[in-house]
Design a protein around this motif. Structure first.
Motif, mmCIF file in Angstrom:
data_model
loop_
_atom_site.group_PDB
_atom_site.id
_atom_site.type_symbol
_atom_site.label_atom_id
_atom_site.label_comp_id
_atom_site.label_asym_id
_atom_site.label_seq_id
_atom_site.Cartn_x
_atom_site.Cartn_y
_atom_site.Cartn_z
ATOM 1 N N ARG A 102 0.933 -1.219 -0.008
ATOM 2 C CA ARG A 102 0.094 0.085 -0.061
ATOM 3 C C ARG A 102 0.928 1.427 0.057
ATOM 4 O O ARG A 102 1.921 1.271 0.405
ATOM 5 C CB ARG A 102 -0.820 0.175 1.386
ATOM 6 C CG ARG A 102 -2.095 -0.883 1.012
ATOM 7 C CD ARG A 102 -3.140 -0.431 2.265
ATOM 8 N NE ARG A 102 -3.738 -1.698 2.620
ATOM 9 C CZ ARG A 102 -3.355 -2.547 3.705
ATOM 10 N NH1 ARG A 102 -2.298 -1.959 4.416
ATOM 11 N NH2 ARG A 102 -3.790 -3.729 4.151
ATOM 12 N N SER A 103 0.470 2.309 -0.638
ATOM 13 C CA SER A 103 0.926 3.586 -0.670
ATOM 14 C C SER A 103 0.717 4.274 0.599
ATOM 15 O O SER A 103 -0.052 3.867 1.433
ATOM 16 C CB SER A 103 0.311 4.472 -1.654
ATOM 17 O OG SER A 103 -0.829 4.854 -1.786
ATOM 18 N N PHE A 104 1.525 5.383 0.751
ATOM 19 C CA PHE A 104 1.484 5.948 2.179
ATOM 20 C C PHE A 104 -0.052 6.476 2.230
ATOM 21 O O PHE A 104 -0.807 6.702 3.091
ATOM 22 C CB PHE A 104 2.295 7.217 2.102
ATOM 23 C CG PHE A 104 2.316 8.358 3.240
ATOM 24 C CD1 PHE A 104 2.041 7.737 4.694
ATOM 25 C CD2 PHE A 104 2.672 9.510 3.284
ATOM 26 C CE1 PHE A 104 2.161 8.651 5.845
ATOM 27 C CE2 PHE A 104 2.696 10.306 4.358
ATOM 28 C CZ PHE A 104 2.429 9.931 5.415
ATOM 29 N N ALA A 105 -0.496 7.110 1.171
ATOM 30 C CA ALA A 105 -2.010 7.732 0.979
ATOM 31 C C ALA A 105 -2.874 6.626 1.619
ATOM 32 O O ALA A 105 -3.956 6.762 2.231
ATOM 33 C CB ALA A 105 -2.093 8.470 -0.199
ATOM 34 N N GLU A 106 -2.760 5.575 0.837
ATOM 35 C CA GLU A 106 -3.782 4.199 1.212
ATOM 36 C C GLU A 106 -3.575 3.904 2.668
ATOM 37 O O GLU A 106 -4.703 3.535 3.127
ATOM 38 C CB GLU A 106 -3.457 3.182 0.301
ATOM 39 C CG GLU A 106 -3.856 3.303 -1.308
ATOM 40 C CD GLU A 106 -3.131 2.292 -2.045
ATOM 41 O OE1 GLU A 106 -3.872 2.056 -3.245
ATOM 42 O OE2 GLU A 106 -2.138 1.702 -1.961
ATOM 43 N N ASP A 107 -2.391 3.885 3.148
ATOM 44 C CA ASP A 107 -2.312 3.470 4.628
ATOM 45 C C ASP A 107 -3.038 4.458 5.680
ATOM 46 O O ASP A 107 -3.458 4.300 6.574
ATOM 47 C CB ASP A 107 -0.742 3.345 4.906
ATOM 48 C CG ASP A 107 -0.271 1.884 4.701
ATOM 49 O OD1 ASP A 107 -1.340 1.127 4.570
ATOM 50 O OD2 ASP A 107 0.929 1.540 4.327
ATOM 51 N N VAL A 108 -2.868 5.796 5.019
ATOM 52 C CA VAL A 108 -3.379 6.879 5.964
ATOM 53 C C VAL A 108 -4.796 6.807 5.914
ATOM 54 O O VAL A 108 -5.502 7.088 7.046
ATOM 55 C CB VAL A 108 -2.830 8.373 5.622
ATOM 56 C CG1 VAL A 108 -3.540 9.428 6.124
ATOM 57 C CG2 VAL A 108 -1.303 8.299 5.881
ATOM 58 N N VAL A 109 -5.379 6.832 4.818
ATOM 59 C CA VAL A 109 -6.882 6.700 4.735
ATOM 60 C C VAL A 109 -7.596 5.462 5.398
ATOM 61 O O VAL A 109 -8.308 5.592 6.136
ATOM 62 C CB VAL A 109 -7.313 6.622 3.144
ATOM 63 C CG1 VAL A 109 -8.707 6.547 2.751
ATOM 64 C CG2 VAL A 109 -6.907 8.031 2.345
ATOM 65 N N LEU A 110 -6.791 4.407 5.145
ATOM 66 C CA LEU A 110 -7.165 3.235 5.926
ATOM 67 C C LEU A 110 -7.231 3.371 7.412
ATOM 68 O O LEU A 110 -8.112 2.893 7.906
ATOM 69 C CB LEU A 110 -6.453 1.807 5.520
ATOM 70 C CG LEU A 110 -6.836 0.593 5.355
ATOM 71 C CD1 LEU A 110 -8.006 0.401 4.481
ATOM 72 C CD2 LEU A 110 -5.879 -0.385 5.145
ATOM 73 N N GLY A 111 -6.091 3.657 7.797
ATOM 74 C CA GLY A 111 -5.752 3.874 9.272
ATOM 75 C C GLY A 111 -6.695 4.879 10.270
ATOM 76 O O GLY A 111 -7.134 4.542 11.170
ATOM 77 N N LEU A 112 -6.872 6.043 9.205
ATOM 78 C CA LEU A 112 -7.657 6.936 10.066
ATOM 79 C C LEU A 112 -9.039 6.669 9.950
ATOM 80 O O LEU A 112 -10.040 7.457 10.443
ATOM 81 C CB LEU A 112 -7.293 8.538 9.284
ATOM 82 C CG LEU A 112 -5.925 8.969 9.760
ATOM 83 C CD1 LEU A 112 -5.764 10.365 9.232
ATOM 84 C CD2 LEU A 112 -5.494 9.077 11.264
ATOM 85 N N SER A 113 -9.372 5.783 8.969
ATOM 86 C CA SER A 113 -11.061 5.485 8.911
ATOM 87 C C SER A 113 -11.170 4.356 9.679
ATOM 88 O O SER A 113 -12.356 3.899 9.612
ATOM 89 C CB SER A 113 -11.405 5.218 7.056
ATOM 90 O OG SER A 113 -10.907 6.150 6.531
ATOM 91 N N SER A 114 -10.202 3.666 10.289
ATOM 92 C CA SER A 114 -10.594 2.411 11.174
ATOM 93 C C SER A 114 -11.010 2.910 12.544
ATOM 94 O O SER A 114 -10.653 4.244 12.950
ATOM 95 C CB SER A 114 -9.657 1.412 11.000
ATOM 96 O OG SER A 114 -8.400 1.839 10.858
ATOM 97 N N GLU A 115 -11.282 1.881 13.283
ATOM 98 C CA GLU A 115 -11.789 2.249 14.738
ATOM 99 C C GLU A 115 -11.489 1.061 15.426
ATOM 100 O O GLU A 115 -11.675 -0.014 15.293
ATOM 101 C CB GLU A 115 -13.368 2.122 14.464
ATOM 102 C CG GLU A 115 -14.204 2.461 15.869
ATOM 103 C CD GLU A 115 -13.934 3.982 16.159
ATOM 104 O OE1 GLU A 115 -13.209 3.926 17.393
ATOM 105 O OE2 GLU A 115 -14.237 5.017 15.404
ATOM 106 N N PRO A 116 -10.476 1.536 16.406
ATOM 107 C CA PRO A 116 -9.820 2.589 16.486
ATOM 108 C C PRO A 116 -9.088 3.019 15.562
ATOM 109 O O PRO A 116 -8.473 2.255 14.780
ATOM 110 C CB PRO A 116 -8.894 2.397 17.830
ATOM 111 C CG PRO A 116 -8.633 1.046 17.981
ATOM 112 C CD PRO A 116 -9.747 0.381 17.293
ATOM 113 N N LYS A 117 -8.529 4.258 15.475
ATOM 114 C CA LYS A 117 -7.550 5.086 14.548
ATOM 115 C C LYS A 117 -6.444 4.530 14.762
ATOM 116 O O LYS A 117 -5.768 4.417 15.782
ATOM 117 C CB LYS A 117 -7.760 6.616 14.381
ATOM 118 C CG LYS A 117 -9.109 7.014 14.127
ATOM 119 C CD LYS A 117 -9.197 8.598 13.868
ATOM 120 C CE LYS A 117 -10.400 9.093 13.304
ATOM 121 N NZ LYS A 117 -11.578 8.828 14.070
ATOM 122 N N LYS A 118 -5.423 4.134 13.506
ATOM 123 C CA LYS A 118 -4.098 3.994 13.563
ATOM 124 C C LYS A 118 -3.235 4.402 12.637
ATOM 125 O O LYS A 118 -3.995 4.642 11.359
ATOM 126 C CB LYS A 118 -3.855 2.345 13.873
ATOM 127 C CG LYS A 118 -4.730 1.698 12.749
ATOM 128 C CD LYS A 118 -4.478 0.065 13.234
ATOM 129 C CE LYS A 118 -5.111 -0.611 11.852
ATOM 130 N NZ LYS A 118 -5.852 -2.018 12.150
#
Ligand code: AVJ
Length: 334
Positions: free
Chosen positions: A15-31
């Motif tokens: 995954r790219s940085f962008a994909e990891d950020v979108v995925l991580g900040l959209s998950s519950e809890p955020k990571k």
């Protein structure tokens, strides 16, 4: 002929940085994955962390290598091929290479092509006889290394190379126990005897369980360098992913969790806020955390158990008198 360290996460795609950020900040809890700490500023801040009074791991591991590199090298034996996971530790690497008898080669493996080039060229310059083969790879995803050709070995009378994976810096601490077991098992398979090689081993730096106050101080220092290191991840997102994090709305948090025996590092939102980055928006409640890093700590028993489960039957561990840090040589049976 190349040997391959099997991927430990074949199911997960790159995954790219962008994909990891979108995925991580959209998950519950955020990571957010801790590997993104290390942009230029993050790497410079980490270097400052290693010099803090409160941050004992780096200087303790270095002292262990200074004291015990001769014994470690003697146990590894002649003709070793040294594969280093992460190449930012050339001082420790040099202490090892200085003591090894006729090492066959040195293979630094790093995700950052830039770190790799500088580490490889400085080692190559100072060890003229040593074949240095840098490999740019994310070692948690598997990689192939070229096996040294017999003609490049120091002499035909040399014992055939054994492969030693050097994994210093307690980076193993970033892995959950399950992931650490996968990585160590993959390393055990990688260094195992194949063809004309003898079984090798793993030289591992790991941090030890100790009183909570000392651990928390190491990850929440008085000068706020670790806080700056952690929050720099938001600055990086702002810069690289068109983010609008307001840094004064977030704070660093470091918590010791005795159950899983790890430091847990968070970025906490201090207010309700809406943040945008990488084309998405993220709502934060006051007091909501983003998990940014685990730093697992081991006991002598827990690291031995992990190594044994991964297939390493023999272990020799060196620690400092205060038992702050450990360096272990984990070997397969001959
Ligand atoms: C580079 C993963 C070993 O866990 O001690 C230091 C990273 N994070 N302070 C560690 C880190 C906050 C460090 N490792």
């Amino acid at each position: 002929m190349a040997r391959e360290l099997p991927a430990i996460a074949p199911q997960s795609e790159e995954r790219s940085f962008a994909e990891d950020v979108v995925l991580g900040l959209s998950s519950e809890p955020k990571k957010l994955p801790c590997k993104y700490f290390y942009d230029a500023r993050g790497s410079a801040l980490f270097d400052r962390i290693t010099e803090l009074d409160e941050y004992y791991p780096t200087r303790t591991e270095l002292a262990l290598m200074r004291a015990h590199a001769p014994a470690i090298a003697a146990k590894i034996g002649a003709g070793a091929l040294v594969v280093e996971l992460g190449s930012g530790s050339s001082v420790k690497t040099r202490l090892l290479l200085d003591e090894l008898e006729l090492p066959t080669g040195y293979v630094p493996v790093d995700i950052s092509a830039e770190h790799l080039r500088s580490a490889a060229s400085s080692i190559a310059a100072d060890y003229p006889g040593l074949e240095v083969t840098p490999v740019a790879a994310d070692f948690t995803r598997g990689f192939a290394i070229p096996k040294p050709r017999p003609s490049t070995r120091p002499s035909n009378k040399q014992p055939p190379a054994r492969c030693v994976v050097y994994f210093p810096g307690s980076t193993i601490g970033n892995f959950t126990r399950a992931r650490a077991l996968e990585l160590l098992s993959a390393i055990a398979a990688f260094v195992g005897a194949d063809g004309d090689e003898r079984p090798g081993g793993l030289l591992l730096g790991f941090d030890l369980v100790k009183p909570a106050d000392m651990l928390v101080r190491a990850y929440d220092d008085a000068q706020g360098v670790t806080s700056a290191f952690n929050l720099n991840l938001l600055t990086r997102i702002n810069r690289e992913l068109d983010g609008d994090f307001e840094l004064d709305g977030f704070e660093h948090r470091a918590v010791w969790e005795p159950g899983p025996a790890r430091m847990e590092i968070f970025i906490r939102s201090t207010r309700d806020q809406l943040v945008h980055a990488a084309g998405h928006s993220y709502r934060f409640a006051a007091g909501e955390d983003i998990l940014t890093e685990y730093s697992h700590k081991y006991t002598l028993d827990s690291i031995r158990a992990l190594a044994r489960e991964a297939g390493f039957e023999r272990s020799t561990i060196w620690t400092d008198p205060d038992e702050l840090f450990g360096v272990g040589l984990f070997q397969l049976a001959d």
